[in-house]
Design an enzyme around this catalytic site. Structure first.
Site, PDB file in Angstrom:
ATOM      1  N   HIS A 355       2.921 -39.724 -39.286  1.00 16.95           N
ATOM      2  CA  HIS A 355       3.575 -41.013 -39.516  1.00 16.95           C
ATOM      3  C   HIS A 355       4.190 -41.610 -38.271  1.00 16.95           C
ATOM      4  O   HIS A 355       4.875 -42.637 -38.367  1.00 16.95           O
ATOM      5  CB  HIS A 355       4.677 -40.888 -40.575  1.00 16.95           C
ATOM      6  CG  HIS A 355       4.182 -40.525 -41.936  1.00 16.95           C
ATOM      7  ND1 HIS A 355       3.890 -41.460 -42.895  1.00 16.95           N
ATOM      8  CD2 HIS A 355       3.916 -39.318 -42.483  1.00 16.95           C
ATOM      9  CE1 HIS A 355       3.475 -40.848 -44.003  1.00 16.95           C
ATOM     10  NE2 HIS A 355       3.473 -39.537 -43.767  1.00 16.95           N
ATOM     11  N   LYS A 545      15.079 -53.087 -43.032  1.00 16.60           N
ATOM     12  CA  LYS A 545      14.397 -51.832 -42.695  1.00 16.60           C
ATOM     13  C   LYS A 545      15.404 -51.002 -41.914  1.00 16.60           C
ATOM     14  O   LYS A 545      16.469 -51.501 -41.559  1.00 16.60           O
ATOM     15  CB  LYS A 545      13.159 -52.085 -41.834  1.00 16.60           C
ATOM     16  CG  LYS A 545      13.413 -53.045 -40.651  1.00 16.60           C
ATOM     17  CD  LYS A 545      12.152 -53.342 -39.848  1.00 16.60           C
ATOM     18  CE  LYS A 545      11.230 -54.361 -40.460  1.00 16.60           C
ATOM     19  NZ  LYS A 545       9.928 -53.832 -40.839  1.00 16.60           N
ATOM     20  N   ARG A 546      15.089 -49.727 -41.653  1.00 21.41           N
ATOM     21  CA  ARG A 546      15.987 -48.934 -40.820  1.00 21.41           C
ATOM     22  C   ARG A 546      16.222 -49.650 -39.493  1.00 21.41           C
ATOM     23  O   ARG A 546      15.332 -50.345 -38.977  1.00 21.41           O
ATOM     24  CB  ARG A 546      15.394 -47.542 -40.580  1.00 21.41           C
ATOM     25  CG  ARG A 546      15.441 -46.661 -41.813  1.00 21.41           C
ATOM     26  CD  ARG A 546      16.877 -46.394 -42.243  1.00 21.41           C
ATOM     27  NE  ARG A 546      17.540 -45.527 -41.303  1.00 21.41           N
ATOM     28  CZ  ARG A 546      17.704 -44.213 -41.458  1.00 21.41           C
ATOM     29  NH1 ARG A 546      17.281 -43.621 -42.557  1.00 21.41           N
ATOM     30  NH2 ARG A 546      18.321 -43.486 -40.529  1.00 21.41           N
ATOM     31  N   LYS A 551      11.920 -51.407 -33.763  1.00 20.52           N
ATOM     32  CA  LYS A 551      11.692 -52.414 -34.814  1.00 20.52           C
ATOM     33  C   LYS A 551      12.230 -53.782 -34.389  1.00 20.52           C
ATOM     34  O   LYS A 551      11.969 -54.790 -35.026  1.00 20.52           O
ATOM     35  CB  LYS A 551      12.332 -51.960 -36.125  1.00 20.52           C
ATOM     36  CG  LYS A 551      11.677 -50.693 -36.710  1.00 20.52           C
ATOM     37  CD  LYS A 551      12.356 -50.262 -37.998  1.00 20.52           C
ATOM     38  CE  LYS A 551      11.889 -48.920 -38.514  1.00 20.52           C
ATOM     39  NZ  LYS A 551      10.614 -48.975 -39.244  1.00 20.52           N
ATOM     40  N   THR A 653       5.502 -50.653 -44.557  1.00 18.21           N
ATOM     41  CA  THR A 653       5.090 -50.860 -45.944  1.00 18.21           C
ATOM     42  C   THR A 653       5.888 -52.022 -46.541  1.00 18.21           C
ATOM     43  O   THR A 653       5.416 -52.669 -47.476  1.00 18.21           O
ATOM     44  CB  THR A 653       5.301 -49.592 -46.794  1.00 18.21           C
ATOM     45  OG1 THR A 653       6.594 -49.043 -46.491  1.00 18.21           O
ATOM     46  CG2 THR A 653       4.238 -48.556 -46.509  1.00 18.21           C
ATOM     47  N   LYS A 657       4.956 -55.402 -49.207  1.00 23.28           N
ATOM     48  CA  LYS A 657       5.751 -55.819 -50.372  1.00 23.28           C
ATOM     49  C   LYS A 657       6.113 -57.305 -50.284  1.00 23.28           C
ATOM     50  O   LYS A 657       6.040 -58.027 -51.283  1.00 23.28           O
ATOM     51  CB  LYS A 657       7.030 -54.978 -50.466  1.00 23.28           C
ATOM     52  CG  LYS A 657       6.754 -53.487 -50.687  1.00 23.28           C
ATOM     53  CD  LYS A 657       7.991 -52.613 -50.451  1.00 23.28           C
ATOM     54  CE  LYS A 657       7.589 -51.151 -50.337  1.00 23.28           C
ATOM     55  NZ  LYS A 657       8.677 -50.282 -49.820  1.00 23.28           N
TER      56      LYS A 657
HETATM   57  C1  26Q Z   1      12.448 -34.929 -38.306  1.00 25.29           C
HETATM   58  C2  26Q Z   1      13.081 -33.790 -37.827  1.00 25.29           C
HETATM   59  C3  26Q Z   1      14.427 -33.571 -38.075  1.00 25.29           C
HETATM   60  C4  26Q Z   1      15.136 -34.521 -38.808  1.00 25.29           C
HETATM   61  C5  26Q Z   1      14.503 -35.660 -39.287  1.00 25.29           C
HETATM   62  C6  26Q Z   1      13.154 -35.862 -39.024  1.00 25.29           C
HETATM   63  C7  26Q Z   1      12.499 -37.085 -39.539  1.00 25.29           C
HETATM   64  C8  26Q Z   1      12.798 -37.559 -40.796  1.00 25.29           C
HETATM   65  C9  26Q Z   1      12.201 -38.714 -41.282  1.00 25.29           C
HETATM   66  C10 26Q Z   1      11.560 -37.761 -38.787  1.00 25.29           C
HETATM   67  C11 26Q Z   1      10.950 -38.901 -39.286  1.00 25.29           C
HETATM   68  C12 26Q Z   1      11.258 -39.383 -40.540  1.00 25.29           C
HETATM   69  C13 26Q Z   1      10.672 -40.581 -41.124  1.00 25.29           C
HETATM   70  C14 26Q Z   1       9.683 -41.278 -40.603  1.00 25.29           C
HETATM   71  C15 26Q Z   1       9.169 -42.495 -41.247  1.00 25.29           C
HETATM   72  O1  26Q Z   1       9.715 -42.989 -42.215  1.00 25.29           O
HETATM   73  N1  26Q Z   1       8.062 -43.036 -40.735  1.00 25.29           N
HETATM   74  C16 26Q Z   1       7.489 -44.244 -41.304  1.00 25.29           C
HETATM   75  O2  26Q Z   1       6.497 -43.855 -42.240  1.00 25.29           O
HETATM   76  C17 26Q Z   1       6.000 -44.977 -42.953  1.00 25.29           C
HETATM   77  C18 26Q Z   1       5.046 -44.474 -44.012  1.00 25.29           C
HETATM   78  O3  26Q Z   1       3.875 -44.021 -43.421  1.00 25.29           O
HETATM   79  C19 26Q Z   1       5.345 -45.971 -42.010  1.00 25.29           C
HETATM   80  O4  26Q Z   1       4.983 -47.113 -42.746  1.00 25.29           O
HETATM   81  C20 26Q Z   1       6.297 -46.369 -40.884  1.00 25.29           C
HETATM   82  O5  26Q Z   1       5.626 -47.162 -39.931  1.00 25.29           O
HETATM   83  C21 26Q Z   1       6.862 -45.116 -40.221  1.00 25.29           C
HETATM   84  O6  26Q Z   1       7.846 -45.467 -39.275  1.00 25.29           O
END
Ligand code: 26Q
Length: 805
Positions: A355, A545-546, A551, A653, A657
């Site tokens: 991702h 969004k976050r 972004k 995503t 929407k």
């Molecule tokens: C990793 C290690 C330790 C702590 C946290 C994490 C961690 C947690 C969540 C790393 C990444 C995430 C989340 C990533 C994320 O939400 N990515 C998004 O995924 C979506 C679905 O595929 C995409 O549409 C977005 O572009 C992408 O940013």
């Protein structure tokens, strides 16, 4: 007029609700409070859900079909009541049954807390996928962690983000069922000793994982699948010997360590935490899930060797990547398979979705910590690595390439690379949008891709049209039904029937009236909760969004300041009235993201109280943006901001929407925006900025933001207003560093894209003033984004990766 059968359905549901209210909630209908009715409504509906759940489960066991297992650290579900009611086709009956008691279903729905077991896109995608799997009648299980505290609640204090603990389980959770028979002992630490012709891992610490199941209802109730979340308990909750020796606190220490495993979701969505507890969480839920999968397989099939024929395990990013080593361990150590045979089974069973390409988000763990926590897994990873490196050498790769492929990063402090582990243990590795997948092949996975050229494939993300159209926008859904019939409810691609009606003035009018009503409802909500008054006839321009530098909320804010400046200098021009809506959470340790939130609030305060803008511009930062808030905002948006630095947003995503709800997109050629453009057509989206290739080229050949800033009067003016404290008179230096970063390096290309972005915004204004043209573009958007349904995405996974029908 309700038909006889509809009246019967209402009657029946009403009787059931009253019965449940009395006998399960324990309340007289004359004395019941709102939350009692809420409980009664859910429990009544739940009976129906459970019947279908049991029926689905029996059907799966009976047919011996292959099952899909979706392993994810995050499931950002939101509320379930409306989802269940509408998917069971009981909305009207429930509405009417509650109305008999003077209650409003919409108000009852508001009482349900969001299940916020995720950060953002990745977790929400997992939730959409679960719903589509059930809708497509695919036997599937989601596996994750039952966090006691989900994503933190965000409060805005004097413009600053403050994090508060989230407590979704405080009043119990009517949707979940604990399964005490499905529990496993999960070990950590200890040592590995040779014994006979194998090895034995003797963990130093053990924790019990117990399953808690939630039913996931598919569209029209076709199938109900299981989301299985793990909770943790000490094996010996109170160590009696310690307790009896007077150490009352020490006696509880194991329970405290177990509780910590499921206590809280890590609120970081991009750079990795690097903390031991995170790796413990990852192993805990992955090991419990893999054991559960193997137990079920052996129970029904008898032979671990047929696992790939009956189970497909999808890893949602690398967070469950340890599954590769755990499955190998169970096959070799506990089921007596040879390493080679176990490796073939593992690769055939597991697949992995990536991702992100951001280097800081790629998970790797310090080798000493890994070895201490999971000594047997470390050995297995070495064994896998020597096999992979042998293949790389045999293919004639040079030392540098072999080093990139290695599961161990040998540069400096040695680390275990989870992406390389997931890649090597999978038969399929997919990206989440076409551009993202191509960049995976060219960047992070270039060398692994050379070694295994058939594994990387694309599965462009999608969203469930049930939650993100039918449920969140019932007014629009009704208008669409009148226009094209209701086939689109079962197949979102059928929305394309609207395309031919794009210039139908009556339809345009009705859709515009829906948008106006949704904007009015959002404006009322914001007035009630924040005290800010918004004009529903202004353009609602939304970025939710976050908060992350890539972004580029900052690009939007700088342009907002430039617009503010322009309106003040030229009040005589006929500006398009705009409401700029921002929302999103910042990771608690992400300094610049938190500063961007403060800047949005500082700008809002100044702009909203400046009489010289005369209501032409309003800025709001909505607090605690979450799934439920998204369901209010998206149907009310005119303009969707998807403005990441090209090459950095894997897919997005939210972009899908918004388009599905008839918003125009202003965006860069990044992630799925590119595919949205291909579907809706160049004339129905506003694209600006550098391409991913141009961004890479600029970064490689020396990029001088200062030069660009000096050439743009509008940009330099806006930047210096922010940097000099116009919006922060109480602390004029507040943004000096943040803006300084744009002058100095500007990694995210805010300066490089600014002029083009500002011009694109003025183009949006022009298009808005062409009322008929805007309405037609809205219809073209709705008509052509049916392809971004997660039903389409899941069908592709099913056919091409999982081989399930
Ligand atoms: C990793 C290690 C330790 C702590 C946290 C994490 C961690 C947690 C969540 C790393 C990444 C995430 C989340 C990533 C994320 O939400 N990515 C998004 O995924 C979506 C679905 O595929 C995409 O549409 C977005 O572009 C992408 O940013």
């Amino acid at each position: 007029m309700a038909t006889v059968s509809a009246r019967n359905a209402i009657e029946e549901l009403d009787e059931r609700i009253i019965d449940v209210l009395r006998h399960r909630v324990g309340k007289d209908e004359l004395a019941a409070k709102e939350h009692d009715w809420y409980s009664a409504a859910i429990l009544s509906l739940r009976d129906e859900v459970i019947d279908k759940w049991i029926e689905s489960t029996r059907r799966t066991y009976g047919s011996k079909q292959k099952r899909v297992y979706y392993l994810s650290m995050e499931f950002l579900i939101g509320r379930l009541l409306r989802d269940a009611v509408t998917n069971l086709g009981l909305s009207e009956a429930m509405d009417s049954a509650l109305a008999r008691h003077g209650l409003d279903l919409a108000m009852i729905e508001e009482l349900e807390p969001d299940a916020a077991l995720g950060n953002g896109g990745l977790g929400r995608l997992a939730a959409c996928f679960m719903e589509s799997l059930a809708t497509l009648d695919i036997p599937a299980y989601g596996y994750g962690i039952r966090y006691v505290n989900g994503m933190f609640r965000q409060r805005i204090d004097d413009g600053w983000q403050v994090e508060l603990p989230e407590n979704w389980l405080a009043h119990g959770n009517p949707w979940e069922f604990e399964r005490r028979e499905s529990s496993y002992v999960i070990g950590f630490g200890g040592e590995v000793t040779a014994q006979d012709d194998g090895v034995v891992w003797q963990p130093a610490e053990e924790v019990e994982a117990t399953a808690v199941d939630t039913p996931i209802v598919g569209w029209r109730g076709k199938r109900v699948n299981t989301l299985r979340l793990w909770t943790a308990a000490a094996i010996d909750p109170i160590k009696l010997d310690a307790f009896n020796a007077g150490d009352h606190i020490g006696a509880l220490s194991e329970q405290v360590r177990a509780d910590a495993l499921v206590r809280v979701l890590y609120p970081a969505d991009s750079h990795q935490a690097g903390q031991e507890l995170r790796l413990r969480q990852e192993y805990f839920f992955t090991a419990a899930s893999i054991r559960d999968i193997l137990r079920r397989h052996i129970q029904y099939e008898g032979d671990v060797r047929t696992l790939p024929d009956k189970a497909a395990i999808q890893l949602n990013d690398t967070h469950p990547a340890i599954a590769v080593a755990e499955l190998m361990r169970l096959l070799v150590d506990e089921n007596g398979l040879e390493f080679n045979e176990a490796w073939t089974i593992t690769q055939k069973t597991i697949s992995y979705t990536n991702h992100t390409l951001l280097p800081e988000a790629l998970e790797s763990w310090p080798l000493p910590m890994f070895e201490r926590m999971l000594p047997r897994h470390m050995q297995i990873i070495y064994a896998i690595n020597s096999r992979v490196l042998r293949e790389a050498r045999k293919a004639g790769f040079d030392d540098a390439t072999v080093a990139h492929i290695s599961l161990i990063d040998e540069d400096g402090e040695r680390r275990v690379r989870m992406a390389n582990l997931a890649f090597s243990g999978s038969h399929s590795i997919n990206g989440v949008a076409a551009l993202h997948t191509e960049l995976m092949k060219e960047t992070v996975f270039a060398d692994l891709h050379k070694l295994y050229p058939t594994r990387i494939n694309n599965k462009t993300n999608g969203v469930t049209p049930r939650r993100w159209l039918q449920q969140c926008n019932p007014r629009l859904t009704e208008v669409l039904k009148d226009a094209i019939g209701d086939a689109f409810l079962d197949d979102a691609a059928k929305l394309s029937d609207l395309d031919a009606m794009a210039t139908d003035a009556a339809l345009g009018e009705r859709i515009a009236a829906v948008k106006r009503a949704n904007k009015g409802a959002l404006a009322d909500y914001i007035k009630r909760t924040m005290g800010v008054r918004l004009d529903p006839d202004a353009m609602f321009d939304v970025q939710i969004k976050r908060i992350h530098e890539y972004k580029r909320q900052l690009l939007n804010l700088v342009e907002t300041v430039a617009l503010y400046d322009q309106i003040r200098s030229h009040p005589e021009r006929d500006w398009v009235p705009r409401v700029k809506i921002f929302g999103g959470k910042a990771a608690p340790s992400y300094h610049n993201a938190k500063l961007i939130i403060k800047l949005a609030n500082d700008i809002a305060r100044r702009v909203n109280s400046d009489p010289s803008v005369g209501g032409l511009l309003k800025v709001v930062f909505v607090p605690n943006y979450n799934v439920s808030y998204a369901e209010r905002i998206i149907p009310a948006a005119d303009l969707s901001e998807q403005i990441s630095t090209a090459g950095m947003e894997a897919s997005g995503t939210g972009n899908m929407k918004f388009a599905l709800n008839g918003a125009m997109t202003i965006g860069t050629l990044d992630g799925a925006n590119i595919e949205i453009k291909d579907h809706v057509g160049d004339d129905n989206i506003v694209i600006f900025g550098l391409t991913a290739a141009q961004v890479a080229e600029r970064r490689a050949n020396g990029y001088d933001p200062r030069e660009i800033i000096e050439e743009s009067r509008e940009l330099s003016q806006a930047l210096s207003m922010i940097a000099s404290g116009v919006f922060s008179p109480d602390d004029p230096e507040r943004y000096a560093q943040l803006i300084g970063g744009i002058y100095e390096s500007d990694w995210f290309m805010v300066a490089a894209d600014f002029d083009d972005y500002a011009a694109a915004q003025r183009k949006v204004d022009e298009r808005w003033e062409d009322v008929a043209g805007w309405r037609a573009a809205t219809i073209h958007n709705i008509a052509n984004v049916g392809w971004f349904s997660s039903d389409r995405t899941i069908s592709e996974y099913a056919r091409e990766i999982w081989k399930v029908t």
